[in-house]
Every structure is written in structure tokens, then in C-alpha cells.
Scaffold this active site. Sequence first.
Site, PDB file in Angstrom:
ATOM      1  N   CYS A   1      57.801  56.791  25.574  1.00  0.00           N
ATOM      2  CA  CYS A   1      57.610  57.405  26.937  1.00  0.00           C
ATOM      3  C   CYS A   1      56.228  57.496  27.130  1.00  0.00           C
ATOM      4  O   CYS A   1      55.371  57.150  26.300  1.00  0.00           O
ATOM      5  CB  CYS A   1      58.335  58.699  27.061  1.00  0.00           C
ATOM      6  SG  CYS A   1      57.856  60.036  25.971  1.00  0.00           S
TER       7      CYS A   1
ATOM      8  N   CYS B   1      54.060  59.540  24.773  1.00  0.00           N
ATOM      9  CA  CYS B   1      53.764  58.704  23.642  1.00  0.00           C
ATOM     10  C   CYS B   1      52.328  58.151  23.736  1.00  0.00           C
ATOM     11  O   CYS B   1      51.662  58.152  22.867  1.00  0.00           O
ATOM     12  CB  CYS B   1      54.975  57.891  23.004  1.00  0.00           C
ATOM     13  SG  CYS B   1      56.653  58.531  22.704  1.00  0.00           S
TER      14      CYS B   1
ATOM     15  N   ASP C   1      32.556  29.445  47.562  1.00  0.00           N
ATOM     16  CA  ASP C   1      31.724  28.182  47.539  1.00  0.00           C
ATOM     17  C   ASP C   1      32.159  27.085  47.821  1.00  0.00           C
ATOM     18  O   ASP C   1      33.237  27.003  48.155  1.00  0.00           O
ATOM     19  CB  ASP C   1      31.198  28.391  45.889  1.00  0.00           C
ATOM     20  CG  ASP C   1      30.036  27.476  45.502  1.00  0.00           C
ATOM     21  OD1 ASP C   1      28.997  27.252  46.445  1.00  0.00           O
ATOM     22  OD2 ASP C   1      30.036  26.737  44.792  1.00  0.00           O
TER      23      ASP C   1
ATOM     24  N   ASP D   1      32.277  28.594  40.949  1.00  0.00           N
ATOM     25  CA  ASP D   1      32.230  27.611  39.705  1.00  0.00           C
ATOM     26  C   ASP D   1      30.920  27.517  38.945  1.00  0.00           C
ATOM     27  O   ASP D   1      30.820  26.878  38.119  1.00  0.00           O
ATOM     28  CB  ASP D   1      32.917  26.497  40.035  1.00  0.00           C
ATOM     29  CG  ASP D   1      32.110  25.325  40.788  1.00  0.00           C
ATOM     30  OD1 ASP D   1      30.923  26.032  41.480  1.00  0.00           O
ATOM     31  OD2 ASP D   1      32.170  24.290  40.599  1.00  0.00           O
TER      32      ASP D   1
ATOM     33  N   ASP E   1      26.625  31.108  41.235  1.00  0.00           N
ATOM     34  CA  ASP E   1      27.655  32.088  41.705  1.00  0.00           C
ATOM     35  C   ASP E   1      27.813  33.370  40.742  1.00  0.00           C
ATOM     36  O   ASP E   1      28.601  34.388  41.229  1.00  0.00           O
ATOM     37  CB  ASP E   1      28.865  31.338  41.738  1.00  0.00           C
ATOM     38  CG  ASP E   1      29.082  30.348  42.635  1.00  0.00           C
ATOM     39  OD1 ASP E   1      28.389  30.122  43.812  1.00  0.00           O
ATOM     40  OD2 ASP E   1      29.445  29.352  42.449  1.00  0.00           O
TER      41      ASP E   1
END
Length: 740
Positions: A13, A16, A424, A617, A621
Site C-alpha cells: 500500500c 509501505c 525546429d 534534434d 536546440d
Amino acid sequence: MNTKVFRIGGMTCAACTGRVESAILSVPGVISATANIGNNSATVEYDGGEDVEDAIVKAVTSAGYTVVSGDRDKAAEQEMAALSTQFRDLAIAIVFTIPLAILSMGPMLGLFDRFLEPLPYCILQMILCIPVIYAGRRFYKKGYPALFTRSPTMDSLVALSTTASMVLGLYNTYRVAIGDVDALHSVAFDSVVMIITLVSVGKYIEARSKYRTNDSLRRLLSLAPDTARVLRDGVEVEVPSKELVIGDIMIIRPGEKIPTDGVVMDGESPVNESMLTGESIPVTKRQGDVVYGATVNGPGSLRASVEKTGEDTVLFQIARMMEMAQGTKAPVANIADRVAAVFVPAVIGIAILCMIGWLIAGRDVQFASTIAISVLVISCPCALGLATPLAIVMGTGKGAQHGILYKTASALEAAARVDTVIVDKTGTCTMGFPEVDEVRTTMDEREFTYLAASAERDSEHPLGEAIVRYAERKGIAPGMHSRFESVTGGGVRCTVDGRDVIIGNAGLLADDGVDIPGDSWDSDDGRTLVFVAVDGGFAGTIAISDPVRAESPSAVSSLKNDGVNVMMVTGDRRATAKAIASELGIPEVRSETKPGDKLDIVKKLQIAQHRVAMVGDGINDAPALTQADVGIAVGSGTDIAMESADVVLMNDDLRSVPAALEIGRATLRNIKQNLFFAFVYNIVCIPIAAGLPVLMGYDGLVDQMPMLSAAAMSLSSISVVCSALRLGRFEPEALKVSRT
């Protein structure tokens, strides 16, 4: 600092998870710990080596839990063994609960007359109860130690309630033994077995479901073939894939799975990479191309040199990323964590107050104890603790099926809240493999091409690679360069055969005092222009085109249909950017930007209270990817871009961007639904168990209330698990759109 995911056994639970976290955080050297009941793990950041890891294992064990083997195969075996033990205990509980339930409730329901004298009748029930208590021993082994250390869990509630019922049963058996036959109707052994059995049914179904949610990770890791065919001393031999070493030559026949990551040395064949990228169209592999372990070779034969093995392969990196994401917590989970921290102690307090209150109201000990037991049983925090982690596990698994990797649960939640996406251009919206269309120069064209290609020979930028490919097609071999300087977002400066060469955009040449003639190019058709200066003077222009990806228009359309604003931000010139944006239907464009400009744009949007996702990419960036609420790196991008991002796309399909946001929204919606149900369940059920129906004049089911409470508690956990599993059927609308 090290980060490691430990598999934890025995968590039941939300309380825990807090207990496990506290135990781990008590170890010197541990910086942070996040336990997750959804996949039974704990993600730990720590300084140190194996000594700290050993201390963590000891701390978890001392807290009453187990650490499953770090070896994934052994871990799977241990989890299955634990599940088998749980099933065996459940079977024992059911086998003895059914006759006890019939024995105790049959006469009350008029099914048959009591066939034994009162005392033997009670003793028989007690005997049938003992195996069920043994089957539920885990509740006592974990519940009472947690209670004594003042960190009670769900197991503590079950242990307390069944112990109280057992004591009541023994007390009433004693009353029957001394002649009080009326006490026969208050023997509570049936409550003990029904509580243990019903809770065990719920916990077993929950454990099976959690095991299933981890199947996506296990299936992913099992995709790699067990054996590989390699050349050893010129002879083709078959060896276990685990024994491959870097430099081995793999022989991959048609239709076979590729054993590990490598580079094609000979042959040509389409390879199905859908298990990694989510892209169903095979990718043709030729000499020099990279192949990945677990992908499936097509009709051709390949020979490939092993480049990566074991946990360095892309397959294992994906698995590790999934594991790390599933082991983290989304911010929305903090609500449940704060409630769970005080929930179990509060429930125990409510049960005690209810018992005292009913005694003061004039009810007997039997009635007051039954009410207290019902409150303890019905108030299990399991549903509350499962609401978030199971949804996170399912959401990250669903993303991985489509080649979308969320690095953290926070990234998954943040994706759900995005209202603005910045994309981009080069390599993201376009193919990223541009080609030179035309060259105009005041020099000899071959000499001009030689100087430009020599300057770009080591470039990783798509435009630079296009110039080198153009020179090679013309039969011009690029020369060596020296004093090389790369200007991020601008271009390069270097010396080629003693001549100073500058190649890049207009801004770079302007920074060096080079004037570009107004008639250097009369075209405004959207092609990218690369300008070249030699020895401080303008030398010519190279026109490069980069076609739009087939999927990009539908991706932009999906984002706009979802109410997300789309903006293109690129370092390319204005005419090129506007032409591509117009083709894609992107209304807002920022062109000729530098990395710092992209970063500023993201910051300004965030100041205006927008939730921003940046898609890119390249190295340029990376700052914006880091600053954005969600940084999304496409799979073909640079390592720096992928390290800076929160979400990594294992393919180049821009439709994965709206799909990533859709999966985030579906997961967050599921979490909110689960939390709502868990809170409402407790708000409604606790007053009922506390005796509200009695106050309204109906007390006919009080004796059966503990059993009904156990059933309701189990159903609450099962319903939350089933709700989370619904995410397995979710499919992003963006990926249903056919290619343009």
C-alpha cells in the site's frame, strides 16, 4: 552520484512506500529515494559504491521488505515465485473459508439445522479458522512490526481487525463453554476468515495486474535473440548472444533477429525496427549503416561488426529509461502521498473513537468491537496508493510501444499540460537530409566547391553533410582543414590550403565584416542559402533544399485540433522558414534565430503562463530543450539534444509529438479518475462502517459488516487496477492519421 533501481518485494500500500523510503533515506550516502508500488521498485540516488548498496539492502530488509535480485531474469523468477506463493496461500484460505462460511451462516439463512452441540460447533469453526490465519500470516509478519515502529500500513489494519475478531471469537467460545448459549450467535471466526480471504483475493489480483504492467519491459528485453551467428577464425559458429564482444562479425540471415547493435560491413536488406521506433515501415540498411539488437532483418543477408553489447545497447538503454521513468513520481502523486502518510494512523484513531462512542451510547462490547473492526477493514489505503503509480507504469509502457520514451513521470504529467509546441525545422519538420540544388560563385566552381566541402568535411550538421555529398558527386575529394572553429547556429571558420574560409549564414559573414551582394541570389522560393567567404571576400552562395517529411502536415494538424499552439523557430533564413511553415500550416514563425534566441522565446512564453514543449534534434536546440516544460528530442538527433530532453522519440515521425501529448493527457486523466474514486470511496465507506446505517434506524447487517467491509475494500483496489489497465487499450489519435 549514482542512480539505481532496486526491486522491492512485499510492498502492499501507499504507507509501505513511505516506510521503504524512510528506511533507505536513513542510510548514510543516500541523497534521494522514491518507492513505487506500481512496479514494486525504489529509485535511489546515492554517493558511494557497493558498500552503500549493501547498506540499502540491509535497511530495506530490516524494515520488513525484501530486495529482489538485480539480475532481470532472476528478478522475474523471484517475482513469479512470490506470486505462486501468494496463489498457494490464497487457495488454502479459500479451501477452509468456504466450509467455515457455510457452517456459520447456513443455519442463519435456513439452509440446514445446526448438527453439532454449541461448544463443538464453535471449536470446529475455530479449527477451520487456523489454516486461514496461517495463509494470511504475511499480514501479521509485516503489520505488527510496522505498528510497533509507529509507521502502520494496510497490513497493520488487517492484522488489528482480524486479531480483534479472533479475540471476540475466543471470548464468545468461552461464554458458550460456561453455558451462555446466546453467545453462539456472536462467534466471529467467520469474520476472521472472510476478511483474510477477501483481502487476499484483492491483493492477488492486484499483484497479478502489477506483474502484467511490467510485462512490457520484460517483453522488450526478451526481444533480443538468445544466440548469434559469428565468424571466428574464418569459421561460422553459433554462440550465445551474451558472449558477443566488440569487433565480432555477425552473420544475419533473412528473417533473423539482429543479436546486438552493430555497423553493416557487407550486404543490403530492409530491417524492421518497429519494436524500437514504433515505425512499421522497414529501413533499408547498407554498408556503414547502424543496425540495432532485436530488430528483424528482411529478405537480404547482412554482415555487421558488433559495436555495443549488453547494457550499452539501444534496447537496454530504452529498458533502463522506462525503468527509471516508472520508478519516479509525478507531481500529482504528492497529493496521495501526503494523505497516505497520515491515513492509517487516522483510521486507527477513528476506529478507537467509534468503539468508545458506541460504548458510551449504551451498546455492548460485541457491537462496538464489530464497528471498530469494520472501520479498520474498509479503510484500506490500497486504492489511494495504486491510483498514480499503476497509471504511470501503463502510460510509459504505452509510449514505449510507439517509440516514445518519457524519462520521468514528471515529464509524462507535464506533457499532459502543454498548450504550446515549438518545433525546429531542419531534421524535425523536414527530412534532415538536404541536398544541394544549385551553386553560384564568382570563382571557378570546382575550386569553390572544393574549399566549401573541405571546410565542412567533419561537420555533423545536415547542411554541411549535403555540401560534402555534392562535392563527392562532382568527383571532388574534400581536403584537410586547420584552425577549425564551429559557431553554433552560424556556421564554421577554418583554413583550407592556406586560405581562410568562412561558410554559414548571413549573420556569421556579417560578424566577420563580409558584405553579401544584394544580387547574390534572386530566388525567394524557400530554399536554404549557405554563404561562403574566402580570404575575407564574398565568394558565392550554395542553395540547399530540405523536403518536408510526409508525416509533418498531419502532425501539425493533430496539434492544432487538440487546441495546441504551434510555432516554428529556426536558425534558417526568413524566406525558407516561411515557405516550410506555410506548407505545414504553422501560423507563427521565428527565423534566423541563434540558440540563445530559442531559449529567450521559450522563457517569454513561460512568463506569459504558457506550458511549452520544445521539439528539436540539434546541439543548438539543447538550451531550449532544457528550459522548456517538456523537451522532446527526435531519435535522429544528437546525443546532447537527447540528454537535454525530457521525452525522446525513437523515430523521426513528427506525429509522435502530438501522440506523446495525448498519452500524457490520457494518463493524467486516468490518475485523476483513480484518485477521485479512491477519495470518494473512503469518504463514503468510512461513515457507513462507523455505524451510520444504525443511526438511521437500520442495524440488521452489523454482524456481517466486517465481511462486507473486506469485500468492499478488495473491490476498491481491483477497480483502481482495472481502471489503470484501461490505458493499455488507448491509442493516440495522431498516429491513426494516415501519412499525407
